[in-house]
Structure formats: C-alpha cells, structure tokens
Design an enzyme around this catalytic site. Structure first.
Site, PDB file in Angstrom:
ATOM      1  N   GLY A  16       0.770  -1.238   0.000  1.00  0.00           N
ATOM      2  CA  GLY A  16       0.000   0.000   0.000  1.00  0.00           C
ATOM      3  C   GLY A  16       0.802   1.289   0.000  1.00  0.00           C
ATOM      4  O   GLY A  16       0.318   2.316   0.479  1.00  0.00           O
ATOM      5  N   THR A  17       2.012   1.273  -0.580  1.00  0.00           N
ATOM      6  CA  THR A  17       2.754   2.549  -0.630  1.00  0.00           C
ATOM      7  C   THR A  17       2.059   3.544  -1.570  1.00  0.00           C
ATOM      8  O   THR A  17       2.106   4.750  -1.331  1.00  0.00           O
ATOM      9  CB  THR A  17       4.225   2.365  -1.067  1.00  0.00           C
ATOM     10  OG1 THR A  17       4.270   1.866  -2.392  1.00  0.00           O
ATOM     11  CG2 THR A  17       4.974   1.434  -0.128  1.00  0.00           C
ATOM     12  N   MET A  95      -4.079  -6.886  -7.227  1.00  0.00           N
ATOM     13  CA  MET A  95      -3.545  -7.954  -8.068  1.00  0.00           C
ATOM     14  C   MET A  95      -4.596  -8.925  -8.611  1.00  0.00           C
ATOM     15  O   MET A  95      -4.320 -10.109  -8.800  1.00  0.00           O
ATOM     16  CB  MET A  95      -2.452  -8.717  -7.299  1.00  0.00           C
ATOM     17  CG  MET A  95      -1.277  -7.843  -6.889  1.00  0.00           C
ATOM     18  SD  MET A  95      -0.520  -6.991  -8.306  1.00  0.00           S
ATOM     19  CE  MET A  95       0.823  -6.110  -7.494  1.00  0.00           C
ATOM     20  N   ILE A  97      -7.399  -9.392 -11.836  1.00  0.00           N
ATOM     21  CA  ILE A  97      -7.845  -8.827 -13.120  1.00  0.00           C
ATOM     22  C   ILE A  97      -9.372  -8.776 -13.122  1.00  0.00           C
ATOM     23  O   ILE A  97     -10.031  -9.772 -12.819  1.00  0.00           O
ATOM     24  CB  ILE A  97      -7.287  -9.637 -14.309  1.00  0.00           C
ATOM     25  CG1 ILE A  97      -5.762  -9.447 -14.357  1.00  0.00           C
ATOM     26  CG2 ILE A  97      -7.935  -9.208 -15.622  1.00  0.00           C
ATOM     27  CD1 ILE A  97      -5.053 -10.214 -15.451  1.00  0.00           C
ATOM     28  N   LEU A  98      -9.914  -7.610 -13.443  1.00  0.00           N
ATOM     29  CA  LEU A  98     -11.370  -7.423 -13.423  1.00  0.00           C
ATOM     30  C   LEU A  98     -11.953  -7.797 -14.793  1.00  0.00           C
ATOM     31  O   LEU A  98     -11.326  -7.542 -15.823  1.00  0.00           O
ATOM     32  CB  LEU A  98     -11.696  -5.966 -13.088  1.00  0.00           C
ATOM     33  CG  LEU A  98     -11.222  -5.514 -11.693  1.00  0.00           C
ATOM     34  CD1 LEU A  98     -11.235  -3.992 -11.574  1.00  0.00           C
ATOM     35  CD2 LEU A  98     -12.082  -6.154 -10.599  1.00  0.00           C
ATOM     36  N   HIS A 114       0.563   1.240 -13.180  1.00  0.00           N
ATOM     37  CA  HIS A 114       1.353   0.085 -13.627  1.00  0.00           C
ATOM     38  C   HIS A 114       2.833   0.485 -13.640  1.00  0.00           C
ATOM     39  O   HIS A 114       3.172   1.565 -14.140  1.00  0.00           O
ATOM     40  CB  HIS A 114       0.896  -0.366 -15.019  1.00  0.00           C
ATOM     41  CG  HIS A 114       1.646  -1.571 -15.480  1.00  0.00           C
ATOM     42  ND1 HIS A 114       1.373  -2.846 -15.005  1.00  0.00           N
ATOM     43  CD2 HIS A 114       2.696  -1.700 -16.325  1.00  0.00           C
ATOM     44  CE1 HIS A 114       2.214  -3.687 -15.550  1.00  0.00           C
ATOM     45  NE2 HIS A 114       3.031  -3.030 -16.360  1.00  0.00           N
ATOM     46  N   ASP A 155      -4.206  -3.766 -18.676  1.00  0.00           N
ATOM     47  CA  ASP A 155      -3.283  -2.661 -18.948  1.00  0.00           C
ATOM     48  C   ASP A 155      -3.521  -2.028 -20.318  1.00  0.00           C
ATOM     49  O   ASP A 155      -2.623  -1.392 -20.883  1.00  0.00           O
ATOM     50  CB  ASP A 155      -1.812  -3.104 -18.814  1.00  0.00           C
ATOM     51  CG  ASP A 155      -1.492  -3.603 -17.412  1.00  0.00           C
ATOM     52  OD1 ASP A 155      -2.024  -3.032 -16.442  1.00  0.00           O
ATOM     53  OD2 ASP A 155      -0.718  -4.572 -17.293  1.00  0.00           O
ATOM     54  N   GLU A 182       9.373   5.699  -6.176  1.00  0.00           N
ATOM     55  CA  GLU A 182       9.739   7.015  -5.617  1.00  0.00           C
ATOM     56  C   GLU A 182       9.688   8.127  -6.652  1.00  0.00           C
ATOM     57  O   GLU A 182       9.219   9.223  -6.376  1.00  0.00           O
ATOM     58  CB  GLU A 182      11.158   6.958  -5.039  1.00  0.00           C
ATOM     59  CG  GLU A 182      11.216   6.314  -3.683  1.00  0.00           C
ATOM     60  CD  GLU A 182      12.648   6.200  -3.152  1.00  0.00           C
ATOM     61  OE1 GLU A 182      12.802   5.677  -2.046  1.00  0.00           O
ATOM     62  OE2 GLU A 182      13.599   6.604  -3.855  1.00  0.00           O
TER      63      GLU A 182
HETATM   64  C1  GAR Z   1       3.265  -1.069  -7.441  1.00  0.00           C
HETATM   65  O1  GAR Z   1       4.555  -1.031  -7.971  1.00  0.00           O
HETATM   66  C2  GAR Z   1       2.242  -1.089  -8.538  1.00  0.00           C
HETATM   67  O2  GAR Z   1       2.582  -0.320  -9.636  1.00  0.00           O
HETATM   68  C3  GAR Z   1       2.220  -2.550  -8.907  1.00  0.00           C
HETATM   69  O3  GAR Z   1       2.327  -3.223  -7.674  1.00  0.00           O
HETATM   70  C4  GAR Z   1       3.022  -2.399  -6.718  1.00  0.00           C
HETATM   71  C5  GAR Z   1       2.148  -2.238  -5.494  1.00  0.00           C
HETATM   72  O4  GAR Z   1       2.852  -1.594  -4.456  1.00  0.00           O
HETATM   73  N1  GAR Z   1       1.073  -2.896  -9.641  1.00  0.00           N
HETATM   74  C6  GAR Z   1       1.062  -3.788 -10.638  1.00  0.00           C
HETATM   75  O5  GAR Z   1       2.032  -4.421 -10.967  1.00  0.00           O
HETATM   76  C7  GAR Z   1      -0.284  -3.958 -11.325  1.00  0.00           C
HETATM   77  N2  GAR Z   1      -0.113  -4.604 -12.583  1.00  0.00           N
HETATM   78  P1  GAR Z   1       2.118  -0.916  -3.221  1.00  0.00           P
HETATM   79  O6  GAR Z   1       1.156  -1.954  -2.630  1.00  0.00           O
HETATM   80  O7  GAR Z   1       3.235  -0.595  -2.264  1.00  0.00           O
HETATM   81  O8  GAR Z   1       1.399   0.295  -3.706  1.00  0.00           O
END
Ligand code: GAR
Length: 212
Positions: A16-17, A95, A97-98, A114, A155, A182
């Site tokens: 969840g960043t 994670m 796919i809808l 993405h 995507d 970042e």
């Molecule tokens: C992020 O890098 C996001 O872009 C990616 O998962 C990570 C989640 O990090 N998403 C995908 O790859 C979707 N295809 P987070 O939980 O720290 O936000």
C-alpha cells in the site's frame, strides 16, 4: 450548486505505498476534488489495510478466494461500492484482473497504476517485481510508470499520465522497483487521481450515472 468531493475507493492487495501516496496527497492538498472513502483489499493481511486504519479510512476485505467464481466476487465488490456511493475506483497494487462486466459498469471510472511505460512489460502476468525483472532482462535503459483507465484488456485502457525513470547498471528488480515508485508512481497516481476527480466534479456527473 457545489457538490461534495468525488467519492473514491482504493483497491489494494499488498503493502500500500501507493495508497499512502494518495492519502498524503489528500492531506497536502494535491487531491482536492476527490476523497478516499473506502479501501478494499482482496487480501485479509495486506499492510495497506493498516495504512487506511491509521488514517481513519473505512476498510473492507473481499477475498477472491472466498468466492467460487469471479462473477460472485465482482458482485460483492459492486454491492460494496454501491453501498458507499463510490464514483471513482483507483487500483493501487490490486492484483486481481477485473472482467469486462465490471470494467463496463465503471467505464472511465477505474484508474490503475502500472510499474512500466505501457505498452512495454504489461498485460496478463506482468505485475509487481516481475515487471522490473522483465525490464532488466530485456536490457532497457529507461523504464517508468503509467496511470491509465481500466478497460477489459489488462493494462489496455487509455493512458492518463506516464513518467520515465532511468535504469542503472547495478539495478536489481527490488532496487528498480523502489526507484520507479519514488520517482514516478507516487507522483503520477495522485496527480491522475486529481485530474479525473476534477473532471467528474466539474461535469457534475454523479454516482447515479454509473451502470450497475
Ligand atoms: C506497485 O509497484 C504497482 O505499480 C504494482 O504493484 C506495486 C504495489 O505496491 N502494480 C502492478 O504491478 C499492477 N499490474 P504498493 O502496494 O506498495 O502500492
């Protein structure tokens, strides 16, 4: 007459960043036309849920593994979104796919972040660290992140914002992932969220218009 801010639900599965970046952007006034009303996780132990709770945001766990098929899982998602009158969905490390059924019901109302420059390293099977591993294996010198609308093609929806990030020779997938977050994701996701919220806000286009 002024309407309330656009009601946003953030869908998460992990750390969840990106959710944190959205919360921080709301606090610092980068997001003003939308408000995070709900965080939905398909994983009961996602740390993102703690981040939401720490900021007094309502959470709900809808575990895809508890449903025998995707239709039932998505029916539960829709029921929850309806109950909260959600107008905009942000996929932030979600994670699952809808299906087309779901994405059509929320046409132009679902954003996703993405971790690559779409159309590179995207589509089914490209998520999380796998994306960065594929980019390093290919030898690209520039990668980045993309925020796009979500349609029935993984995507494949229209791009809203992108930001490029340099690849370094010594990068591992983990180091590259962190730099892309970042330098790109944590900036363009809140920005795109504000752009789309403002559009919905100004159109006065409210919840009732969403087909369910
Ligand atoms: C992020 O890098 C996001 O872009 C990616 O998962 C990570 C989640 O990090 N998403 C995908 O790859 C979707 N295809 P987070 O939980 O720290 O936000």
């Amino acid at each position: 007459m002024q309407r309330p801010p656009v009601k946003i639900a953030v869908f998460v599965s992990g750390g969840g960043t990106n959710l944190q970046a959205l919360i921080d952007a709301q606090k610092s006034g980068i997001i003003t036309h939308g408000k995070i009303e709900l965080v939905v996780s398909n994983k009961p132990n996602a740390y993102a849920l703690e981040r939401a709770k720490n900021n007094s945001i309502e959470t709900v766990v809808i575990n895809n593994k508890d449903y025998s098929d995707k239709r039932e899982f998505e029916a539960e998602l829709k029921k929850t979104l309806k109950a909260h009158e959600i107008e905009l969905i942000v996929l932030a490390g979600f994670m699952c796919i809808l299906t087309a059924d779901f994405t059509n019901a929320y046409k132009n109302r679902i954003l996703n972040v993405h971790p690559s420059l779409i159309p590179s390293f995207c589509g089914e099977g490209f998520y999380g660290l796998r994306v960065h591993k594929a980019a390093l294996d290919y030898g690209v010198k520039v990668t980045g992140a993309t925020v796009h609308f979500v349609n029935e093609i993984p995507d494949g929806g229209k791009i809203i914002l992108q930001k490029a990030v340099s690849v370094q020779e010594t990068d591992t997938p983990e180091i590259l992932q962190r730099r892309v977050m970042e330098q790109a994701e944590w900036h363009i996701l809140p920005e795109a969220c504000e752009i789309v919220s403002k559009e919905i806000y100004e159109k006065g286009d409210a919840y009732e218009h969403i087909q369910n």
